[in-house]
Design a protein around this motif. Structure first.
Motif, PDB file in Angstrom:
ATOM      1  N   GLU A 122       0.727  -1.065  -0.380  1.00 13.07           N
ATOM      2  CA  GLU A 122      -0.015   0.072   0.231  1.00 13.07           C
ATOM      3  C   GLU A 122       0.884   1.462  -0.305  1.00 13.07           C
ATOM      4  OE1 GLU A 122      -3.465   2.148   2.345  1.00 13.07           O
ATOM      5  OE2 GLU A 122      -3.184   0.475   3.412  1.00 13.07           O
ATOM      6  N   SER A 123       1.996   1.287   1.075  1.00 15.91           N
ATOM      7  CA  SER A 123       3.138   2.185   0.577  1.00 15.91           C
ATOM      8  C   SER A 123       3.370   2.345  -0.821  1.00 15.91           C
ATOM      9  CB  SER A 123       3.865   2.052   1.791  1.00 15.91           C
ATOM     10  OG  SER A 123       5.327   1.185   1.726  1.00 15.91           O
ATOM     11  N   ARG A 124       3.463   1.939  -0.790  1.00 17.92           N
ATOM     12  CA  ARG A 124       4.351   1.714  -3.264  1.00 17.92           C
ATOM     13  C   ARG A 124       3.568   2.747  -3.340  1.00 17.92           C
ATOM     14  NH1 ARG A 124       8.972   2.203  -0.601  1.00 17.92           N
ATOM     15  NH2 ARG A 124       8.568   1.278   1.308  1.00 17.92           N
ATOM     16  N   LEU A 125       2.103   1.563  -3.046  1.00 16.62           N
ATOM     17  CA  LEU A 125       1.116   2.496  -4.115  1.00 16.62           C
ATOM     18  C   LEU A 125       0.650   3.794  -4.123  1.00 16.62           C
ATOM     19  CD1 LEU A 125      -1.355  -0.414  -4.166  1.00 16.62           C
ATOM     20  CD2 LEU A 125      -0.338   0.610  -6.042  1.00 16.62           C
ATOM     21  N   THR A 126       0.755   4.465  -2.597  1.00 16.79           N
ATOM     22  CA  THR A 126       1.026   5.809  -2.322  1.00 16.79           C
ATOM     23  C   THR A 126       1.967   6.743  -3.242  1.00 16.79           C
ATOM     24  OG1 THR A 126       0.007   5.151   0.024  1.00 16.79           O
ATOM     25  CG2 THR A 126       1.030   7.439  -0.237  1.00 16.79           C
ATOM     26  N   ILE A 127       2.770   6.082  -3.494  1.00 21.82           N
ATOM     27  CA  ILE A 127       4.290   6.778  -3.693  1.00 21.82           C
ATOM     28  C   ILE A 127       3.844   7.022  -4.879  1.00 21.82           C
ATOM     29  CG2 ILE A 127       6.547   6.485  -3.788  1.00 21.82           C
ATOM     30  CD1 ILE A 127       7.240   5.346  -1.304  1.00 21.82           C
ATOM     31  N   LEU A 128       3.407   6.073  -5.889  1.00 20.58           N
ATOM     32  CA  LEU A 128       3.131   6.038  -7.435  1.00 20.58           C
ATOM     33  C   LEU A 128       2.055   6.681  -7.533  1.00 20.58           C
ATOM     34  CD1 LEU A 128       4.293   4.949 -10.122  1.00 20.58           C
ATOM     35  CD2 LEU A 128       1.635   3.248 -10.200  1.00 20.58           C
ATOM     36  N   SER A 129       0.725   7.037  -6.350  1.00 20.40           N
ATOM     37  CA  SER A 129       0.007   8.238  -6.758  1.00 20.40           C
ATOM     38  C   SER A 129       0.560   9.794  -6.807  1.00 20.40           C
ATOM     39  CB  SER A 129      -1.152   7.774  -5.958  1.00 20.40           C
ATOM     40  OG  SER A 129      -2.420   8.044  -5.959  1.00 20.40           O
ATOM     41  N   LYS A 130       1.421   9.554  -5.787  1.00 24.84           N
ATOM     42  CA  LYS A 130       2.458  11.088  -5.891  1.00 24.84           C
ATOM     43  C   LYS A 130       2.858  11.175  -6.805  1.00 24.84           C
ATOM     44  CE  LYS A 130       2.727  10.499  -0.783  1.00 24.84           C
ATOM     45  NZ  LYS A 130       4.161  10.719   0.103  1.00 24.84           N
ATOM     46  N   ALA A 131       3.199  10.389  -7.309  1.00 30.49           N
ATOM     47  CA  ALA A 131       3.970  10.343  -8.626  1.00 30.49           C
ATOM     48  C   ALA A 131       2.581  10.881 -10.354  1.00 30.49           C
ATOM     49  CB  ALA A 131       4.452   9.581  -9.288  1.00 30.49           C
ATOM     50  N   LEU A 132       1.833  10.496  -9.483  1.00 35.30           N
ATOM     51  CA  LEU A 132       1.338  10.782 -10.847  1.00 35.30           C
ATOM     52  C   LEU A 132       0.087  11.753 -10.512  1.00 35.30           C
ATOM     53  CD1 LEU A 132      -1.443   7.582 -10.687  1.00 35.30           C
ATOM     54  CD2 LEU A 132       0.322   7.850 -12.588  1.00 35.30           C
ATOM     55  N   VAL A 133      -0.172  13.173  -8.817  1.00 35.51           N
ATOM     56  CA  VAL A 133      -0.515  14.371  -9.301  1.00 35.51           C
ATOM     57  C   VAL A 133       0.612  14.875  -8.973  1.00 35.51           C
ATOM     58  CG1 VAL A 133      -0.850  15.509  -7.192  1.00 35.51           C
ATOM     59  CG2 VAL A 133      -1.926  12.986  -6.686  1.00 35.51           C
ATOM     60  N   CYS A 134       2.170  14.273  -9.038  1.00 35.52           N
ATOM     61  CA  CYS A 134       3.067  15.658  -9.903  1.00 35.52           C
ATOM     62  C   CYS A 134       2.468  15.353 -11.455  1.00 35.52           C
ATOM     63  CB  CYS A 134       4.082  14.839  -9.468  1.00 35.52           C
ATOM     64  SG  CYS A 134       4.824  14.975  -7.743  1.00 35.52           S
ATOM     65  N   LEU A 135       2.114  14.433 -11.874  1.00 34.74           N
ATOM     66  CA  LEU A 135       2.268  14.475 -13.585  1.00 34.74           C
ATOM     67  C   LEU A 135       0.959  15.076 -13.852  1.00 34.74           C
ATOM     68  CD1 LEU A 135       2.739  11.058 -14.824  1.00 34.74           C
ATOM     69  CD2 LEU A 135       3.834  13.500 -15.832  1.00 34.74           C
ATOM     70  N   GLY A 136       0.319  15.473 -12.953  1.00 32.12           N
ATOM     71  CA  GLY A 136      -0.993  15.960 -13.042  1.00 32.12           C
ATOM     72  C   GLY A 136      -1.315  17.898 -12.860  1.00 32.12           C
ATOM     73  N   ASP A 137       0.273  17.726 -11.914  1.00 35.56           N
ATOM     74  CA  ASP A 137       0.560  19.253 -11.651  1.00 35.56           C
ATOM     75  C   ASP A 137       1.203  19.701 -12.645  1.00 35.56           C
ATOM     76  OD1 ASP A 137      -0.628  19.289  -8.991  1.00 35.56           O
ATOM     77  OD2 ASP A 137       0.945  19.140  -7.659  1.00 35.56           O
ATOM     78  N   ILE A 138       2.122  19.162 -13.065  1.00 37.29           N
ATOM     79  CA  ILE A 138       3.029  19.762 -14.069  1.00 37.29           C
ATOM     80  C   ILE A 138       2.217  20.056 -15.457  1.00 37.29           C
ATOM     81  CG2 ILE A 138       4.519  19.097 -15.795  1.00 37.29           C
ATOM     82  CD1 ILE A 138       5.890  17.350 -13.565  1.00 37.29           C
TER      83      ILE A 138
END
Length: 663
Positions: free
Chosen positions: A184-200
């Motif tokens: 779950e913690s690895r999925l959370t990190i991946l989710s944060k990266a997707l949010v970063c892509l959304g911000d960009i």
């Protein structure tokens, strides 16, 4: 031999400090700064991908974004803002305007957009690499939806620019998360990266001034001369398209529904589109999860405060009469009323209490009419329900927090209503929304079914009724998740507190006060609706629900519903049973919803002190079963549930006075 995590973390800290100092005197695109930035990025990537379980790797993904991406995005934005302000302050001398500012702005903007394009490539590659390094197979559909991977993509290497490891990722690694919590913690990190892509993606669209878009920070609209200095061109700029950012945020939310960050970013997009209602929905979704995004609370407060600053009680009178009844105008006006109501609750002033009570009644009538006239979408009806659920849950949590020393909950002035009164107001509002949907259903189910409906139940799915089914499912799940709370009679608790009495009134469990008219009305309409529903759609002829529906996916992680919407496919490996909604005819999906609604009602019947009962295969209120058919033995009366602990005469739900009191 690779470096030790402690040494890598120590180097990263030193490089970051040096980089901050360099940014004070150099441009963000300076070669020395770029070299140091990439050097720092390599350190964070090493912690994330080579030493993922070291204590030094904790929050490395946040540092990767904040120190090597966002810090530079922020610096570019600040520099562009300074140039814009300087240009505005320059005296415009006729015939010889200064061109230094605009040229400098254009060059810096071009560099900024190039930087964002490179960042998009980096974070895309990071997502691919992280997904494969930790075998996060459940994220594969998400990456396919985003177009990052294809359905048939099975390669193990990170895509490389011109055959080179352009972003200097460490050598390929493979780690299988040892526990569900770690996964779950690895999925959370991946989710944060997707949010970063959304911000960009959001920044790229914000700072895109091509294709007729207005300049960032300028007013939407305004006339402009064409390139030859002749006639004025259209004053309507091309709207900005944040769809890419939206998809990234939605997929991040899908991946980690218990994290509030993606919903907060969706609220920001709704703010750009000046949709306060959607913003409020997303803010509550960001806060009503296991891991709330606390910044959303401050932003929601700002939204509600601005709403009241611009609110005028008689604003509707300003709408021209010739468009006042246009559906789009009616819906926008309705949305504004909802946001104002939540803002009044947020303010909590005692002087507004009667106004909020009146507004709840107005909203009930308008909601009923808009559904009956088929003006509201399925999504909007469900959003309105979950908005009220989120507001009630939030005020309950704040009330609990206020009893904790050093609580950060908002202090209340002497002119503020007690929190229990506000809680009761929101609670009755929520029940009134449920009741509006139930009354629409009762009304539509009274219509005679088509001739062939005996063989095809789907023909009984009247359009107005079927639009309410997802919201009805959500309402049923909420009743099950909050049954003890509902039977604690929050409406009466608010009345008692409003009269200045202690909140700790001795009250038997499961007893509804005669003064709780909205609660009594709700249970009465709920039983009537269930009777009509079960007559029109016999449960034995309805298909079983074997997979999550759209509302299940959307509502995962929403704490007011607990785990009742976190539905998993329960058909095992039987290929003959549908596994997803796309495999079933839309009418069959609606029939599955109806059966699930009936199943939730049956579960409520079995609960202790339930107001509902089933007699003669029909849903009734306990104590009024004679309305349906004579029954030899009389079960425990619902009157006892409605009596106060004092000697109050029993209540007969079958008769009601003109003034609304029961006799």
């Amino acid at each position: 031999m690779s470096e030790q995590p402690s040494a890598i973390a120590r180097d990263a800290k030193q490089i970051h400090a040096s980089l901050k100092e360099l940014l004070k005197t150099k441009e963000p695109f300076d070669r020395e700064i770029d070299f140091q930035r990439k050097n720092l990025r390599r350190r964070h990537l090493s912690l994330l991908l080579v030493h993922p379980y070291a204590k030094e790797s904790e929050n490395a993904e946040t540092h990767l974004w904040m120190q090597t991406s966002y810090a530079f995005i922020s610096d570019y934005k600040q520099r562009l803002g300074r140039i814009d302000r300087a240009v505005q302050r320059q005296p415009q001398q006729s015939g010889n305007p200064s061109r230094h500012g605009p040229v400098e702005h254009r060059k810096l903007l071009q560099r900024f957009r190039q930087f964002l394009a490179e960042e998009d490539k980096f974070w895309t590659q990071f997502v691919v690499r992280y997904h494969r390094s930790f075998s996060l197979d459940e994220a594969h559909p998400v990456l396919v939806t985003l177009g990052i991977l294809s359905d048939t993509d099975t390669t193990d290497e990170v895509p490389r620019a011109n055959g080179r490891n352009h972003f200097q990722f460490p050598a390929s690694t493979s780690f299988t998360p040892p526990t569900p919590a770690d996964r779950e913690s690895r999925l959370t990190i991946l989710s944060k990266a997707l949010v970063c892509l959304g911000d960009i993606a959001r920044y790229r669209e914000q700072y895109n001034e091509g294709g007729g878009r207005s300049k960032i920070g300028s007013e939407e609209g305004g006339r402009k001369r064409n390139k030859k200095g002749g006639a004025f061109t259209s004053d309507i700029p091309r709207p900005r398209n944040y769809e890419r950012a939206r998809i990234c945020y939605e997929q991040a939310k899908f991946l980690t529904p218990h994290d509030g960050n993606p919903s907060h970013q969706l609220a920001i997009l709704a703010t750009y589109e000046k949709d306060s209602f959607a913003s409020l929905v997303h803010y509550y979704r960001s806060l009503c999860v296991k891991h709330p995004y606390e910044t959303a609370s401050d932003n929601m407060d700002n939204l509600l405060s601005k709403t009241l600053d611009h609110w005028r009680p008689n604003e509707k009178d300003d709408i021209p009469s010739d468009i006042a009844h246009v559906p789009k105008v009616l819906i926008e006006e309705f949305k504004k009323r909802i946001v104002v109501l939540h803002a009044l609750w947020w303010l909590g002033h005692e002087s507004n209490d009667q106004l909020t009570v009146k507004e709840v009644d107005n909203i009930f009538n308008q909601f009923y009419n808009l559904i009956s006239e088929r003006h509201l979408s399925v999504e909007f009806i469900a959003q309105l329900i979950t908005l009220a659920q989120g507001a009630l849950w939030k005020v309950r949590m704040l009330q609990d927090a206020s009893s904790v020393p050093n609580s950060k909950s908002k202090s209340r002035s002497e002119s503020s209503l007690p929190s229990t009164v506000i809680e009761a107001r929101i609670y009755t509002h929520l029940l009134s929304l449920y009741r509006a949907i139930l009354e629409v259903g009762i009304d539509k189910l009274k219509e005679p079914p088509p001739m062939d409906s005996e063989t095809d139940l789907a023909q009984r799915l009247i359009a107005e009724f079927r639009r309410t089914l997802p919201a009805l499912r959500i309402a049923g799940k909420w009743l099950r998740a909050n049954y003890k709370y509902v039977m604690g009679d929050p409406e009466a608790q608010g009345v008692l507190n409003r009269k200045g009495k202690s909140r700790d009134v001795v009250k038997s469990p499961g007893i509804i006060s005669p003064s709780s008219t909205e609660t009594i009305d709700f249970w009465s309409k709920y039983a009537e609706f269930l009777r009509a529903l079960s007559r029109a759609f016999p449960a034995e002829r309805l298909p079983d629900l074997s997979f999550p529906l759209l509302e299940d996916i959307e509502m995962r992680g929403f704490r007011p519903l607990k785990t009742y919407m976190d539905r998993q496919r329960d058909c095992g490996s039987d290929d003959s049973v549908p596994q997803k909604e796309s495999e079933v005819h839309p009418n069959d999906v609606q029939l599955m919803r109806i059966k699930d609604i009936l199943n939730d009602a049956k579960a409520l019947v079995k609960m202790e002190n339930s107001p509902l009962a089933i007699y003669g295969n029909q849903f009734v209120l306990r104590g009024v079963e004679s309305q349906v058919q004579p029954i030899p033995s009389v079960p425990p009366s619902f009157n006892s549930l409605l009596a106060l602990s004092q000697n109050v005469p029993p209540i007969d739900l079958r008769r009601r006075c003109d003034d609304g009191a029961y006799i």
